[in-house]
Design a protein around this motif. Structure first.
Motif, PDB file in Angstrom:
ATOM      1  N   UNK A  29      -8.487  13.262  -2.020  1.00 43.30           N
ATOM      2  CA  UNK A  29      -7.420  14.316  -2.725  1.00 43.30           C
ATOM      3  C   UNK A  29      -7.843  13.549  -4.225  1.00 43.30           C
ATOM      4  N   UNK A  30      -8.625  13.198  -4.198  1.00 44.76           N
ATOM      5  CA  UNK A  30      -8.158  11.701  -5.944  1.00 44.76           C
ATOM      6  C   UNK A  30      -8.451  12.754  -7.343  1.00 44.76           C
ATOM      7  N   UNK A  31      -9.321  14.278  -6.804  1.00 43.92           N
ATOM      8  CA  UNK A  31      -9.030  14.653  -8.287  1.00 43.92           C
ATOM      9  C   UNK A  31      -8.078  15.630  -8.734  1.00 43.92           C
ATOM     10  N   UNK A  32      -6.869  15.381  -7.540  1.00 40.89           N
ATOM     11  CA  UNK A  32      -6.283  16.638  -7.345  1.00 40.89           C
ATOM     12  C   UNK A  32      -4.626  16.152  -7.773  1.00 40.89           C
ATOM     13  N   UNK A  33      -4.304  17.044  -8.323  1.00 39.36           N
ATOM     14  CA  UNK A  33      -2.331  16.825  -8.226  1.00 39.36           C
ATOM     15  C   UNK A  33      -2.035  16.650  -6.523  1.00 39.36           C
ATOM     16  N   UNK A  34      -1.289  15.611  -6.619  1.00 36.72           N
ATOM     17  CA  UNK A  34      -0.451  14.927  -5.638  1.00 36.72           C
ATOM     18  C   UNK A  34       1.029  14.797  -6.146  1.00 36.72           C
ATOM     19  N   UNK A  35       1.993  14.347  -5.019  1.00 38.06           N
ATOM     20  CA  UNK A  35       3.353  14.372  -5.919  1.00 38.06           C
ATOM     21  C   UNK A  35       4.136  14.121  -4.255  1.00 38.06           C
ATOM     22  N   UNK A  36       5.525  13.587  -4.034  1.00 39.49           N
ATOM     23  CA  UNK A  36       6.482  13.374  -3.366  1.00 39.49           C
ATOM     24  C   UNK A  36       7.857  14.451  -3.831  1.00 39.49           C
ATOM     25  N   UNK A  37       8.158  15.059  -2.473  1.00 39.08           N
ATOM     26  CA  UNK A  37       9.353  15.953  -2.648  1.00 39.08           C
ATOM     27  C   UNK A  37      10.277  15.073  -1.865  1.00 39.08           C
ATOM     28  N   UNK A  38      12.024  15.690  -1.451  1.00 42.58           N
ATOM     29  CA  UNK A  38      12.912  15.119  -0.944  1.00 42.58           C
ATOM     30  C   UNK A  38      13.768  16.111  -0.431  1.00 42.58           C
ATOM     31  N   UNK A  39      14.113  15.830   0.534  1.00 46.81           N
ATOM     32  CA  UNK A  39      15.513  17.305   1.161  1.00 46.81           C
ATOM     33  C   UNK A  39      16.338  16.141   2.268  1.00 46.81           C
ATOM     34  N   UNK A  40      17.340  17.126   1.802  1.00 47.52           N
ATOM     35  CA  UNK A  40      18.659  17.019   2.605  1.00 47.52           C
ATOM     36  C   UNK A  40      18.555  18.048   3.561  1.00 47.52           C
ATOM     37  N   UNK A  41      19.374  18.050   4.367  1.00 49.83           N
ATOM     38  CA  UNK A  41      19.732  19.565   5.664  1.00 49.83           C
ATOM     39  C   UNK A  41      20.495  19.881   4.763  1.00 49.83           C
ATOM     40  N   UNK A  42      20.519  21.605   4.530  1.00 50.44           N
ATOM     41  CA  UNK A  42      20.949  22.762   3.649  1.00 50.44           C
ATOM     42  C   UNK A  42      20.381  23.036   2.699  1.00 50.44           C
TER      43      UNK A  42
END
Length: 125
Positions: A29-42
């Protein structure tokens, strides 16, 4: 098979810190876009931080100055250092990979084709 596995979530008091990790396998994955996302119920899943193949970073306004995204290409691992945590940071956190882009990363959920199973972060006041 492409696989992302998050770890490091837990419960912490406001003002505390956590470091999330995302181990990637079956692909470099070293050459590619990566991310962190978050979600709460609903609610919809929202971007937290993005890192490009060149390790440029971007953050949502709500975490800027408190969270740091980084990657260790030798370990094929993505990190999210979270400091000064607030109760409103409570959510399920997901790492994601966009294997179609290296530098022009997008902050849209729909741009990321690979996801981990998530790790829960709970911040108490």
């Amino acid at each position: 098979q492409v696989r992302l596995v998050e770890s490091g979530g837990g419960s912490v008091q406001a003002g505390g810190s956590l470091r999330l990790s995302c181990a990637a396998s079956a692909y470099t994955y070293s050459d590619y876009c990566m991310g962190w996302f978050r979600q709460i119920p609903g609610k919809e899943r929202d971007v937290v931080a993005i890192i490009t193949g060149g390790s440029s970073t971007g953050y949502s306004d709500s975490v800027k100055g408190r969270f740091t995204i980084s990657r260790d290409n030798a370990k094929n691992t993505l990190y999210l250092q979270m400091n000064s945590l607030k109760p409103e940071d409570t959510a399920m956190y997901y790492c994601a990979a966009d294997l179609s882009r290296r530098y022009s990363c997008r902050d849209k959920v729909s741009s990321f084709g690979y996801w981990g199973q998530g790790t829960q972060v709970t911040v108490s006041s």
